[in-house]
Design a protein around this motif. Sequence first.
Motif, PDB file in Angstrom:
ATOM      1  N   LEU A   1     -72.625 -63.170  80.428  1.00 32.23           N
ATOM      2  CA  LEU A   1     -71.703 -62.211  81.046  1.00 32.23           C
ATOM      3  C   LEU A   1     -71.511 -60.956  80.212  1.00 32.23           C
ATOM      4  CD1 LEU A   1     -68.994 -64.644  82.491  1.00 32.23           C
ATOM      5  CD2 LEU A   1     -70.922 -63.539  83.657  1.00 32.23           C
ATOM      6  N   GLU A   2     -71.357 -61.150  78.884  1.00 31.84           N
ATOM      7  CA  GLU A   2     -71.024 -59.987  78.060  1.00 31.84           C
ATOM      8  C   GLU A   2     -72.241 -59.114  77.740  1.00 31.84           C
ATOM      9  OE1 GLU A   2     -69.481 -60.873  74.159  1.00 31.84           O
ATOM     10  OE2 GLU A   2     -68.461 -58.933  74.027  1.00 31.84           O
ATOM     11  N   GLN A   3     -73.410 -59.735  77.505  1.00 32.27           N
ATOM     12  CA  GLN A   3     -74.549 -58.975  76.982  1.00 32.27           C
ATOM     13  C   GLN A   3     -75.721 -58.796  77.956  1.00 32.27           C
ATOM     14  OE1 GLN A   3     -74.041 -57.620  74.134  1.00 32.27           O
ATOM     15  NE2 GLN A   3     -72.829 -58.981  72.836  1.00 32.27           N
TER      16      GLN A   3
ATOM     17  N   CYS B   1     -80.180 -56.525  80.426  1.00 37.17           N
ATOM     18  CA  CYS B   1     -80.594 -55.725  81.592  1.00 37.17           C
ATOM     19  C   CYS B   1     -80.078 -54.295  81.544  1.00 37.17           C
ATOM     20  CB  CYS B   1     -80.108 -56.388  82.872  1.00 37.17           C
ATOM     21  SG  CYS B   1     -80.896 -57.979  83.175  1.00 37.17           S
TER      22      CYS B   1
ATOM     23  N   GLN C   1     -74.600 -50.627  78.751  1.00 35.79           N
ATOM     24  CA  GLN C   1     -73.317 -51.151  79.226  1.00 35.79           C
ATOM     25  C   GLN C   1     -72.903 -52.464  78.573  1.00 35.79           C
ATOM     26  OE1 GLN C   1     -72.716 -50.715  83.589  1.00 35.79           O
ATOM     27  NE2 GLN C   1     -74.832 -49.966  83.618  1.00 35.79           N
ATOM     28  N   CYS C   2     -73.522 -52.815  77.416  1.00 35.68           N
ATOM     29  CA  CYS C   2     -73.116 -54.059  76.740  1.00 35.68           C
ATOM     30  C   CYS C   2     -73.008 -53.805  75.236  1.00 35.68           C
ATOM     31  CB  CYS C   2     -74.106 -55.187  77.032  1.00 35.68           C
ATOM     32  SG  CYS C   2     -75.679 -55.055  76.159  1.00 35.68           S
TER      33      CYS C   2
ATOM     34  N   GLN D   1     -76.075 -59.415  81.702  1.00 34.72           N
ATOM     35  CA  GLN D   1     -75.704 -58.728  82.950  1.00 34.72           C
ATOM     36  C   GLN D   1     -76.812 -58.618  84.012  1.00 34.72           C
ATOM     37  OE1 GLN D   1     -74.441 -55.333  80.513  1.00 34.72           O
ATOM     38  NE2 GLN D   1     -72.374 -55.614  81.297  1.00 34.72           N
TER      39      GLN D   1
ATOM     40  N   CYS E   1     -81.827 -50.959  83.932  1.00 32.14           N
ATOM     41  CA  CYS E   1     -81.095 -50.596  85.160  1.00 32.14           C
ATOM     42  C   CYS E   1     -81.201 -49.099  85.427  1.00 32.14           C
ATOM     43  CB  CYS E   1     -79.623 -51.009  85.051  1.00 32.14           C
ATOM     44  SG  CYS E   1     -79.409 -52.780  85.237  1.00 32.14           S
TER      45      CYS E   1
ATOM     46  N   ASP F   1     -76.566 -59.348  86.986  1.00 33.64           N
ATOM     47  CA  ASP F   1     -75.965 -58.864  88.241  1.00 33.64           C
ATOM     48  C   ASP F   1     -76.140 -57.342  88.387  1.00 33.64           C
ATOM     49  OD1 ASP F   1     -74.268 -59.129  85.936  1.00 33.64           O
ATOM     50  OD2 ASP F   1     -72.631 -58.300  87.142  1.00 33.64           O
ATOM     51  N   LEU F   2     -76.086 -56.629  87.244  1.00 32.77           N
ATOM     52  CA  LEU F   2     -76.281 -55.172  87.302  1.00 32.77           C
ATOM     53  C   LEU F   2     -77.726 -54.842  87.687  1.00 32.77           C
ATOM     54  CD1 LEU F   2     -74.246 -53.912  84.191  1.00 32.77           C
ATOM     55  CD2 LEU F   2     -73.514 -54.108  86.578  1.00 32.77           C
TER      56      LEU F   2
END
Length: 277
Positions: free
Chosen positions: A228-230, A175, A179-180, A232, A204, A234-235
Amino acid sequence: MEQVSENRCFGGRQLRFKHESSSTNIPMHFSVFLPSSAETAKVPALFWLSGLTCTDENFVQKAGAQRYAEEFGMALIAPDTSPRGESVADDPDGGWDFGLGAGFYVDATEAPFAANYQMYSYISRELPELIKNHFPVDPRRFSISGHSMGGHGALTIAIKHPKLFRSVSAFAPICAPSQCPWGQKALTGYLGSDQATWREYDTCALVTDRGCDFQLLVDQGSSDQFLLEQLQPDLLQKACLDAEVDLTLRIRDGYDHSYFYIASFIGEHIRFHAESI
Ligand SMILES: N[C@@H](CCC(=O)N[C@@H](CS)C(=O)NCC(=O)O)C(=O)O
């Protein structure tokens, strides 16, 4: 364009082609499923963008999508995930998350990748034009979907080409590649270290910068090892909330990142696209 294989499947035809690409400057393979209804009328088409390490064949062989494409009378178009060949640059460290099989659906600007890694232009311009000109499809009814890196590709390309692709969905998309680790490695390698240029290829950031006036359907397994790491989501949820973008996020309890998960829900996505366009 050369046809390299044909197999009957669920009453339709699964085809594979090779052609000279003017975007990537190298021969590319892509796969096409034509439902039986395409023998008498132009049908809608769903473009599917695959994830890291895939060719055009993973989706075709593992997702079981043809059964639903036949049912809903929809063509499936599955391109490769990068240029390939002896002359094509690869990850200098031999990784599977960059280079061959990992084009990230961007137009590279950095040497040596810029010579062939032009997957954004290939998917958003060259391939739709080729499909429109050679197959019995209705270009007013194109949709796009994909998985992981391909989910990122589907979302970013749909947001930037809402007239070309009339509906979009994604399975376990990356996503926020800015940031990953997967995304940061790829965007640095293909676009360089100026992060301002990355925003054009980050769902995003695109949602924040441009908004989006159609629904984003995103599917995500809760036991995905990359969640969680790649990935995301939630973002993406936060970006969509802030920009008032219509996001439908379906969390699938206990499902992982594999094609077993995709095969379980691809029917729902094909129905969504068939009903949206
Ligand atoms: N190659 C990595 C995994 C990469 C991976 O999971 N790729 C996904 C897309 S991100 C995929 O679709 N792989 C091909 C397949 O499952 O057929 C590994 O072996 O751990």
